[in-house]
Each structure stands twice: as structure tokens, then as C-alpha cells.
Design a protein around this motif. Structure first.
Motif, PDB file in Angstrom:
ATOM      1  N   PRO A   1      77.872  51.524  22.797  1.00  0.00           N
ATOM      2  CA  PRO A   1      76.682  50.931  23.404  1.00  0.00           C
ATOM      3  C   PRO A   1      75.419  51.509  22.774  1.00  0.00           C
ATOM      4  O   PRO A   1      75.279  52.730  22.677  1.00  0.00           O
ATOM      5  CB  PRO A   1      76.785  51.343  24.871  1.00  0.00           C
ATOM      6  CG  PRO A   1      78.235  51.607  25.085  1.00  0.00           C
ATOM      7  CD  PRO A   1      78.778  52.120  23.791  1.00  0.00           C
TER       8      PRO A   1
ATOM      9  N   TYR B   1      71.202  51.326  22.758  1.00  0.00           N
ATOM     10  CA  TYR B   1      69.963  50.859  23.378  1.00  0.00           C
ATOM     11  C   TYR B   1      68.851  50.916  22.331  1.00  0.00           C
ATOM     12  O   TYR B   1      68.622  51.978  21.746  1.00  0.00           O
ATOM     13  CB  TYR B   1      69.590  51.742  24.561  1.00  0.00           C
ATOM     14  CG  TYR B   1      70.634  51.750  25.662  1.00  0.00           C
ATOM     15  CD1 TYR B   1      70.568  50.843  26.714  1.00  0.00           C
ATOM     16  CD2 TYR B   1      71.693  52.661  25.644  1.00  0.00           C
ATOM     17  CE1 TYR B   1      71.508  50.842  27.724  1.00  0.00           C
ATOM     18  CE2 TYR B   1      72.656  52.674  26.651  1.00  0.00           C
ATOM     19  CZ  TYR B   1      72.559  51.759  27.684  1.00  0.00           C
ATOM     20  OH  TYR B   1      73.501  51.758  28.674  1.00  0.00           O
TER      21      TYR B   1
ATOM     22  N   VAL C   1      65.548  41.019  18.708  1.00  0.00           N
ATOM     23  CA  VAL C   1      66.327  40.211  19.652  1.00  0.00           C
ATOM     24  C   VAL C   1      67.351  39.360  18.888  1.00  0.00           C
ATOM     25  O   VAL C   1      68.513  39.251  19.288  1.00  0.00           O
ATOM     26  CB  VAL C   1      65.399  39.309  20.503  1.00  0.00           C
ATOM     27  CG1 VAL C   1      66.198  38.298  21.299  1.00  0.00           C
ATOM     28  CG2 VAL C   1      64.551  40.154  21.436  1.00  0.00           C
TER      29      VAL C   1
ATOM     30  N   ALA D   1      70.145  41.494  17.885  1.00  0.00           N
ATOM     31  CA  ALA D   1      70.934  41.973  19.015  1.00  0.00           C
ATOM     32  C   ALA D   1      71.845  40.880  19.575  1.00  0.00           C
ATOM     33  O   ALA D   1      72.947  41.171  20.055  1.00  0.00           O
ATOM     34  CB  ALA D   1      70.012  42.496  20.114  1.00  0.00           C
ATOM     35  N   GLU D   2      71.389  39.645  19.490  1.00  0.00           N
ATOM     36  CA  GLU D   2      72.122  38.558  20.137  1.00  0.00           C
ATOM     37  C   GLU D   2      73.611  38.522  19.774  1.00  0.00           C
ATOM     38  O   GLU D   2      74.457  38.473  20.657  1.00  0.00           O
ATOM     39  CB  GLU D   2      71.440  37.235  19.820  1.00  0.00           C
ATOM     40  CG  GLU D   2      72.105  36.070  20.524  1.00  0.00           C
ATOM     41  CD  GLU D   2      71.091  35.112  21.121  1.00  0.00           C
ATOM     42  OE1 GLU D   2      70.175  34.726  20.378  1.00  0.00           O
ATOM     43  OE2 GLU D   2      71.229  34.758  22.299  1.00  0.00           O
TER      44      GLU D   2
ATOM     45  N   ARG E   1      75.453  40.920  18.635  1.00  0.00           N
ATOM     46  CA  ARG E   1      76.115  42.232  18.784  1.00  0.00           C
ATOM     47  C   ARG E   1      76.189  42.573  20.262  1.00  0.00           C
ATOM     48  O   ARG E   1      75.187  42.967  20.852  1.00  0.00           O
ATOM     49  CB  ARG E   1      75.337  43.292  18.002  1.00  0.00           C
ATOM     50  CG  ARG E   1      75.327  43.021  16.513  1.00  0.00           C
ATOM     51  CD  ARG E   1      74.573  44.062  15.723  1.00  0.00           C
ATOM     52  NE  ARG E   1      74.853  43.901  14.308  1.00  0.00           N
ATOM     53  CZ  ARG E   1      74.255  43.010  13.519  1.00  0.00           C
ATOM     54  NH1 ARG E   1      73.328  42.210  14.017  1.00  0.00           N
ATOM     55  NH2 ARG E   1      74.587  42.920  12.253  1.00  0.00           N
ATOM     56  N   ASP E   2      77.393  42.463  20.843  1.00  0.00           N
ATOM     57  CA  ASP E   2      77.444  42.490  22.303  1.00  0.00           C
ATOM     58  C   ASP E   2      77.255  43.877  22.920  1.00  0.00           C
ATOM     59  O   ASP E   2      77.180  44.002  24.130  1.00  0.00           O
ATOM     60  CB  ASP E   2      78.724  41.817  22.820  1.00  0.00           C
ATOM     61  CG  ASP E   2      79.975  42.530  22.353  1.00  0.00           C
ATOM     62  OD1 ASP E   2      79.846  43.527  21.608  1.00  0.00           O
ATOM     63  OD2 ASP E   2      81.077  42.098  22.723  1.00  0.00           O
ATOM     64  N   ARG E   3      77.156  44.940  22.086  1.00  0.00           N
ATOM     65  CA  ARG E   3      76.864  46.252  22.664  1.00  0.00           C
ATOM     66  C   ARG E   3      75.517  46.786  22.188  1.00  0.00           C
ATOM     67  O   ARG E   3      75.261  47.971  22.182  1.00  0.00           O
ATOM     68  CB  ARG E   3      77.981  47.265  22.329  1.00  0.00           C
ATOM     69  CG  ARG E   3      79.303  46.983  23.038  1.00  0.00           C
ATOM     70  CD  ARG E   3      79.174  47.134  24.563  1.00  0.00           C
ATOM     71  NE  ARG E   3      80.405  46.772  25.260  1.00  0.00           N
ATOM     72  CZ  ARG E   3      80.649  45.573  25.765  1.00  0.00           C
ATOM     73  NH1 ARG E   3      79.757  44.599  25.619  1.00  0.00           N
ATOM     74  NH2 ARG E   3      81.764  45.331  26.419  1.00  0.00           N
ATOM     75  N   LEU E   4      74.651  45.871  21.746  1.00  0.00           N
ATOM     76  CA  LEU E   4      73.293  46.246  21.352  1.00  0.00           C
ATOM     77  C   LEU E   4      72.321  45.656  22.372  1.00  0.00           C
ATOM     78  O   LEU E   4      72.320  44.449  22.601  1.00  0.00           O
ATOM     79  CB  LEU E   4      72.994  45.714  19.939  1.00  0.00           C
ATOM     80  CG  LEU E   4      71.603  45.976  19.342  1.00  0.00           C
ATOM     81  CD1 LEU E   4      71.231  47.445  19.394  1.00  0.00           C
ATOM     82  CD2 LEU E   4      71.542  45.493  17.898  1.00  0.00           C
ATOM     83  N   PHE E   5      71.536  46.551  23.008  1.00  0.00           N
ATOM     84  CA  PHE E   5      70.652  46.120  24.085  1.00  0.00           C
ATOM     85  C   PHE E   5      69.187  46.302  23.676  1.00  0.00           C
ATOM     86  O   PHE E   5      68.704  47.424  23.620  1.00  0.00           O
ATOM     87  CB  PHE E   5      70.944  46.926  25.359  1.00  0.00           C
ATOM     88  CG  PHE E   5      72.420  47.064  25.643  1.00  0.00           C
ATOM     89  CD1 PHE E   5      73.221  45.945  25.854  1.00  0.00           C
ATOM     90  CD2 PHE E   5      73.020  48.317  25.653  1.00  0.00           C
ATOM     91  CE1 PHE E   5      74.582  46.077  26.097  1.00  0.00           C
ATOM     92  CE2 PHE E   5      74.384  48.454  25.892  1.00  0.00           C
ATOM     93  CZ  PHE E   5      75.168  47.333  26.104  1.00  0.00           C
ATOM     94  N   PRO E   6      68.478  45.216  23.382  1.00  0.00           N
ATOM     95  CA  PRO E   6      67.079  45.340  22.957  1.00  0.00           C
ATOM     96  C   PRO E   6      66.150  45.517  24.158  1.00  0.00           C
ATOM     97  O   PRO E   6      66.359  44.895  25.198  1.00  0.00           O
ATOM     98  CB  PRO E   6      66.813  43.991  22.273  1.00  0.00           C
ATOM     99  CG  PRO E   6      67.692  43.034  23.005  1.00  0.00           C
ATOM    100  CD  PRO E   6      68.922  43.800  23.430  1.00  0.00           C
TER     101      PRO E   6
END
Lengths: 185, 304
Positions: free
Chosen positions: A58, A60, A73, A76-77, A79-84
Motif C-alpha cells: 500500500p 500513500y 490521479v 494511481a487509477e 494501481r489498486d494499492r496506490l492512494f493519491p
């Protein structure tokens, strides 16, 4: 993602475009081997953080300026463990309700004054044995002062919250930058 | 469903994935954008414990979805706050103010002929608007006053909006000039980009075009300042030093506009340099005649 060479699902990571990439190339003990939880401060348009998210757990990604954040963004879209997060790294309380505690690594590449101060304020997110991977840009602190003097005062501030494990100039890839690896005191 | 608990995560108040409702998702996005916590906690664990997510993986999936959506929305909103919008807002504010004052005069004149205690100005119009009218003429006079009060309220609302969006459009300029003057400079120049491309001497006399052209045709001395006269640094400096003060201020405002347009980051050195320069200029008043009292507190820092 930004026109880098790719092969068999691998993406070339250019150390000249990424401070963290430069730190890897110079042999820093980053402590990153894969699967870690990472807080990335100063994600900009997501060039480096997209590489990080590809091997870490994960991740952040904090960025304050809206223009680069738009690209972040997009990175990140898929990449399911990347939270912008569109947040100011100087005020951690604004994202402490999202970013979990005890992350394994903080990667910091912010180009504002008070880079050491940002690292100190964000120490609260780091696990006791976690690593801070920091690139200090001398010119962001003071364009007129000698880089050595800038680095020294930044390290002094860092020592209030961290134990410095390793420092080295990144000049081969990034002029007037100091790479720092540290762990919480 | 606003949660103000300082130790709650972004998902507080959210329901489990299975019971998910459309309104719920937008509340979660708002929490990510506007929420706060004193300290980070093991949110994935707490989210599973509270039943928000079924597992850590499920939690991360939902966080990914919410953070991507929230950040995309926040970016769009911040980008919409562009310089053109600011120009519209400041021009609309001026129009509202001018029209409100003009109409207030007419309304006061009319109300004075109908009611005993009719005060002039916007305040007077507000008082008249509260009255219970009697007959058609009074109804019209009171209604006109109500329009004036509405226009004045719209002007205040526009001023608040400008206070809020100017720092997003031009952080350095807004900090140095104040939101309203920053917006006016951008409006006079026709946008942040054109302001950034103007030489400091032009910025210094923006808004003093009449005086400037009078000077150019040989009828008058050159103007010392335009709209930047409203800035405290110019207005509260003694007259003989105002030329220096407005030159120094205009120089830094120009740099601030350039930083805002080309980089968008806050630059502290710029603000410190201007403070220092102003302290030096105002210190002159102390050195010279002691009967001049325009110095103010900046002089105290001036003698370093």
C-alpha cells in the motif's frame, strides 16, 4: 507511463529523473525490497511513486499542487494499492485520518523550504524500525547559501526526531541534492 | 452525518460494502478531502473491526476507489479556481458595489419623501427594506430598498469568495497584496499570465492610466502609484517616501505574480525581502525629521 522503455512488463527506472531512483543506483541502504507500506511525500505527477507502487505494498502519495496531482490521479487509477491525496505535507493532521500508522518507509521529495521540518512533522507515521528516505534540495532552502551549509542545518533539525543512518550527495544524477536515510529515534 | 471526532478515520460513519448507498460514497470522498485526525492509527485494522470492510484487502480496495475519486474531484475544483474566474468575481463585486450605492441614493430620496426617519446609504436602505409598506407607492419604495440590500449582500458574498479563491490562484501575490488587491491587479492586467509578463514599472501604475497618459502628453508629473496605493505599505508611508515604497512593492508584486504563474509554489524569501526593504524605507522617516509620525512599528525592525 511517461514514455519510459518497457519490456516483458518491466519498466525502466531512470535515476536521472527520480531522486529515489538515484538513491538506489548509488547503493543506499533503502530497506525497500518489496511489499512495504509507503508514505510518499511530494509525489508530483507520479513518476517515481508509480515505480514504488509497482514493487511496494500500500502506497500513500501526497501532493499539494493541483496540476501535477491531475497526472498523479491518472497514474494511481490502474494501481489498486496506490492512494493519491491532494494534501500539504506540512500539515499531516489533514491526512492522518487516511494514512495508516506504522508505515515501513517515508519517501520525501518536496521542493519547499523547511524540508527537514516536513520530515520531522511526518515522523508520526513511521514505524519504530521504519526508514525515512529523503532527498534534500539545497536550492529550495536558500538559493544563495552554500549547499553544504544548507544540508548541515537541515540534518541538525532532522536529528531532533531521527537517527541519521546514511547521507550522500546525489550530484551524479541531481545537482545540489543530498540523499538521506534515517530511522526514528 | 458530519463526524468531528479527532481520532476517527476517513471511513467513520460509512457503512459496510454490502449496504453501500450512493450518497454514502460521496460522504466518504468528502471525508477524505476535508477530514482531519490528530494522529494516524491502524486504520485498516479499525475499519475491519468496525465492519466497514470485510478484510484488509477489501479496505484497501475501497480506499483506492475513494481516494482516486476524491483527489480527482479536489484537483478539478482547485483548477477551476483559475484567474479568469477571479477576474469575473472582482468585476462583479465592483459592479454590485457601484450599483448598490447608486440605487441606495435613489431609494433614500424616495423613502425620505414617504417616511420620517429614512437614513441615507446602504444602511438606510436596509432599514427601509424592513418596513411594512402601506399602499402601492410605499410597496414600491420598500421593494427598491430591498433590492439595494440584496445587492449589498451579494457584494459581500463576492468579497468572501475572492478571499477564498485568490490564494488558490496566486498564493504569493495574494499573501503579499491581500486577496482583493491581488484580484484587482490580475483584473487590470487581464489575467495572471499577462500580469506576470508586465514589467514592474507598469504594475506600479496599473489603475492610474489617466494620470499616466496625462504625463505622457506632457501635462502632468509621472504617477507614483496606481491601484497599489490601497496597499498599507504605500498608503501608510509618508508622502516623500511613497515613490520608493511603491517601486519596492511593485517590484516584489511582479516577482510574486511570476512565481505564481510559472511555478505556483509559495516562496518565503520574496516576502522576507519586501519586509526588509520596507523597514529600510520607513526608517528614513525616523532619521530625518522627528516631527514625522508616519513611521509606525516597521521602524523598530529598521535599525538592524
Amino acid at each position: 507511463m511517461y514514455g519510459e522503455p518497457t519490456a516483458d512488463g518491466w519498466r525502466a527506472w531512470d535515476p536521472g529523473r527520480s531522486k529515489l531512483g538515484g538513491m538506489f543506483e548509488l547503493g543506499f541502504q533503502t530497506g525497500l525490497s518489496g511489499g512495504e507500506t509507503v508514505l510518499y511525500l511530494g509525489a508530483a505527477s507520479g513518476t517515481t511513486v508509480s515505480h514504488v507502487a509497482d514493487f511496494a505494498g500500500p502506497t500513500y502519495a501526497v501532493e499539494f499542487a493541483p496540476r501535477p496531482a491531475r497526472d498523479l490521479v491518472e497514474a494511481a487509477e490502474p494501481r489498486d494499492r496506490l492512494f493519491p491525496l491532494l494534501k500539504d505535507a506540512r500539515t499531516p493532521t489533514r491526512y492522518a485520518h487516511v494514512v495508516e500508522s506504522d508505515v515501513d518507509a517515508i519517501v520525501q521529495d518536496v521542493a519547499t523550504r523547511g524540508q527537514a521540518e516536513v520530515a520531522v512533522r511526518n515522523a508520526r507515521f513511521l514505524a519504530d524500525d521504519g526508514r525515512l528516505l529523503l532527498a534534500i534540495k539545497a536550492r529550495s532552502e536558500d538559493v544563495t547559501a552554500a549547499p553544504e551549509a544548507v544540508f548541515e542545518s537541515a540534518l541538525d533539525r532532522l536529528r531532533e526526531a531521527y537517527e541519521i543512518l546514511e547521507t550522500r550527495r546525489l550530484d551524479r544524477f541531481h545537482e545540489d541534492h543530498l540523499g538521506v536515510v534515517a530511522t526514528p529515534k | 452525518m458530519t463526524d468531528t471526532d479527532d481520532s476517527a478515520g476517513w471511513f467513520a460513519g460509512g457503512t459496510s460494502a454490502s449496504a453501500e448507498a450512493a450518497g454514502d460514497e460521496s460522504a466518504l470522498r468528502a471525508r477524505i478531502a476535508d477530514g482531519e485526525a490528530d494522529a494516524p492509527r491502524d486504520w485498516p485494522h479499525l475499519a475491519v473491526e468496525s465492519g466497514f470492510a470485510d478484510s484488509r484487502a477489501d479496505y484497501y480496495d475501497r480506499l483506492h476507489e475513494a481516494s482516486v475519486a476524491a483527489t480527482r474531484e479536489a484537483v478539478r475544483e482547485r483548477e477551476r479556481a483559475d484567474d479568469k474566474q477571479l477576474v469575473h468575481a472582482v468585476r462583479a463585486m465592483d459592479d454590485c458595489e457601484r450599483t448598490a450605492n447608486e440605487l441606495a441614493e435613489r431609494a433614500a430620496e424616495w423613502a425620505g419623501s414617504l417616511f420620517d426617519e429614512a437614513e441615507p446609504g446602504i444602511e438606510g436602505a436596509r432599514a427601509v427594506a424592513e418596513r411594512e409598506p402601506d399602499g402601492e407607492l410605499e410597496r414600491r419604495a420598500v421593494s427598491l430598498s430591498a433590492r439595494v440590500a440584496d445587492l449589498a449582500a451579494e457584494r459581500d458574498a463576492l468579497a468572501e469568495t475572492i478571499d477564498r479563491i485568490a490564494p488558490a490562484v496566486a498564493p504569493n501575490l495574494a499573501e503579499m497584496a491581500g486577496p482583493e488587491l491581488a484580484a484587482r491587479l490580475i483584473a487590470l492586467a487581464g489575467g495572471l499570465e499577462s500580469l506576470a509578463k508586465k514589467p514592474s514599472g507598469t504594475v506600479q501604475v496599473l489603475g492610474a492610466e489617466d494620470a499616466l497618459f496625462a504625463h505622457l502628453s506632457g501635462r502632468a508629473p509621472s504617477p507614483k502609484h496606481g491601484i497599489i496605493y490601497t496597499h498599507e505599505y504605500v498608503r501608510n508611508t509618508r508622502p516623500e517616501d511613497r515613490g520608493s515604497a511603491s517601486r519596492a512593492l511593485a517590484g516584489k508584486l511582479t516577482l510574486a505574480a511570476r512565481v505564481d504563474h510559472y511555478s505556483g509554489e509559495r516562496r518565503e524569501t520574496l516576502h522576507a525581502e519586501l519586509r526588509e526593504r520596507m523597514a529600510t524605507i520607513r526608517a528614513r522617516a525616523e532619521e530625518g525629521k522627528d516631527d514625522d509620525r508616519s513611521g509606525g512599528d516597521a521602524d523598530a525592525e529598521g535599525d538592524v
